[in-house]
Write a protein that holds these residues in place. Structure first.
Motif, PDB file in Angstrom:
ATOM      1  N   LYS A   7       1.081   2.895  -2.923  1.00  0.00           N
ATOM      2  CA  LYS A   7      -0.044   3.570  -3.575  1.00  0.00           C
ATOM      3  C   LYS A   7      -1.283   3.488  -2.698  1.00  0.00           C
ATOM      4  CE  LYS A   7      -3.868   3.611  -6.293  1.00  0.00           C
ATOM      5  NZ  LYS A   7      -5.080   2.794  -6.440  1.00  0.00           N
ATOM      6  N   GLY A 152      -9.114   4.425 -12.882  1.00  0.00           N
ATOM      7  CA  GLY A 152      -8.315   3.426 -12.169  1.00  0.00           C
ATOM      8  C   GLY A 152      -6.830   3.540 -12.468  1.00  0.00           C
ATOM      9  N   ASP A 155      -3.164   3.037 -10.314  1.00  0.00           N
ATOM     10  CA  ASP A 155      -2.442   1.756 -10.152  1.00  0.00           C
ATOM     11  C   ASP A 155      -1.300   1.696 -11.162  1.00  0.00           C
ATOM     12  OD1 ASP A 155      -4.282   0.856  -8.276  1.00  0.00           O
ATOM     13  OD2 ASP A 155      -5.515  -0.179  -9.762  1.00  0.00           O
TER      14      ASP A 155
HETATM   15 MG    MG Z   1      -8.588   1.725  -8.158  1.00  0.00          MG
END
Ligand code: MG
Ligand code: ASP
Length: 412
Positions: A7, A152, A155
């Motif tokens: 990632k 976010g 992730d």
């Molecule tokens: Mg992040």
């Protein structure tokens, strides 16, 4: 062929040059014999810009259209990453969330992953494709609309793919070279950890260490995904990062793994509320409805049937909290003499699995703060964590003193 998930966060794909640099790392793993699933974020700053556009266009926006807009940053980087890999003669193609498909629920702007269909990508791997580049952060709802997983969220996309495909590991490339014992900007003695247990990482992430989205750690723990946090800059050879793994996989560990801090905390106290059954529900129900994230709670001993109730929440929610409490007072649901707000506090926490089996850890924390002359306003504990609320101006001092007291600069 074994599968690896890699990632790349926003800073790692912030320009065409950086995408090329990231693609080279992918190329190395392909040469090592892996089929790779690459999860990309939007270019650094892009999602913020898109969110701003939505808010400017429509302050009370339709969350489905918010998702349509803010998910687009990842589409760009997924396509560019696939093109870059193709230019390097690595067989690759891009996938948007709905194409995979990555199914989520309908909670737009904060959707939860329900299922990842593995057939399409597996079939392409079977036909010789070596890299599936997947747009992070996005999925498709049961109604067929594009969803996003909350800020976010890529992730969490990465960990979910690692679990679904039984990946050997999930490597999270970011702009820091791993997880530290504390914020290196605050304590120069902060040390990079080689390994950290899921539960410790979960506490650190939810306490404000921003390396990983909390939900991604939860998911990794549930499915036993080995998660590695490492820098996409620096040389690959001396870049082992930090492995987030099961407790059993860590031979030696300190009692305390890390010191976390959260700067923007506020403490609110309702002075003299009636101490009766249902009072906590009458206070915290309206706060929850108003969307206030209450963290610590302290109820004092009561005197003549009245008590003080103190709680903490993020500083930017104090206004909402005050309004909710005044409204409840006017509605006759609660009564209090005064509502005192202290918005100059910070939370400092120590986290470590070793606390389960070692006595005296909290006492040592309190003694350390005493020696520095730092007054503690509120304390909460869990099995592997002790948190205190203190005046914000002492936050850095407290972090440094605790880091020294527990000798976190030394490996376990
Ligand atoms: Mg992040
Ligand atoms: N681009 C999204 C964000 O900035 C998702 C992510 O990068 O994880 O929140």
């Amino acid at each position: 062929m074994p599968v690896l998930v890699m990632k790349f966060g926003g800073t790692s794909v912030a320009s065409l040059d950086r995408i090329r640099r990231a693609a080279k790392r992918v190329g190395v793993e392909v040469a090592n014999g892996y089929n790779v699933i690459v999860i990309v974020s939007a270019m650094a700053g892009k999602t913020n810009e898109l969110v701003g556009w939505v808010q400017e266009t429509s302050p009370l926006f339709d969350a489905r259209e918010y998702d349509a807009v803010v998910s687009s940053g990842e589409n760009v980087t997924a396509g560019l990453m696939a093109l870059t890999l193709q230019e390097m003669d690595v067989p690759a193609r891009s996938w948007q969330g709905w194409q995979v498909p990555l199914h989520t629920n309908s909670a737009h702007a904060g959707a939860r992953i329900e299922e990842i269909g593995t057939e399409n990508i597996t079939q392409k791997f079977g036909e010789g494709m070596r890299v599936a580049v997947v747009a992070g952060f996005q999925g498709i709802s049961p109604e067929g609309r594009v969803t996003t997983l909350g800020r976010g969220g890529s992730d969490t996309t990465a960990v979910a793919f690692a679990a679904a495909f039984g990946a050997e590991r999930c490597d999270i490339y970011t702009d820091v070279d791993g997880v530290y014992t504390t914020d290196p900007r605050i304590a120069s003695k902060a040390r990079k950890l080689d390994k950290i247990a899921y539960e410790e990482m979960l506490e650190l992430a939810s306490l404000g260490a921003k390396v990983l989205q909390t939900r991604s750690v939860e998911l990794a723990m549930r499915y036993g995904v080995r998660l590695r946090v490492l820098s996409s800059f620096g040389e690959q050879s001396d870049n082992a990062g930090t492995l987030v793994c099961a407790e059993e996989d860590i031979m030696e560990m300190n009692v305390v793994a890390g010191v976390a801090h959260s700067r923007d905390e506020a403490k609110m106290t309702l002075i003299s509320v009636a101490d009766r059954p249902g009072i906590a529900a009458a206070i915290f129900g309206p706060l929850a409805e108003a969307g206030v994230n209450v963290d610590m709670i302290v109820q004092n001993i009561s005197e003549e049937g009245r008590t003080d109730m103190t709680f903490s929440c993020p500083t930017d929610q104090t206004l909402r909290a005050e309004q909710a409490m005044q409204a409840a007072k006017e509605a006759g649901e609660i009564n209090f003499h005064d509502l005192v707000v202290d918005d100059a506090v910070a939370k400092v926490s120590i986290v470590g699995i070793g606390m389960r089996s070692h006595a005296g850890v909290a006492a040592k924390m309190f003694a350390t703060l005493r020696d520095e002359g730092v007054n503690i306003k509120v304390i909460t504990t869990s099995e592997i964590k002790v948190s205190v609320l203190i005046d914000r101006k002492y936050m850095e001092l407290a972090v440094q003193a605790l880091h020294d007291a527990f000798e976190l600069e030394k490996a376990g």
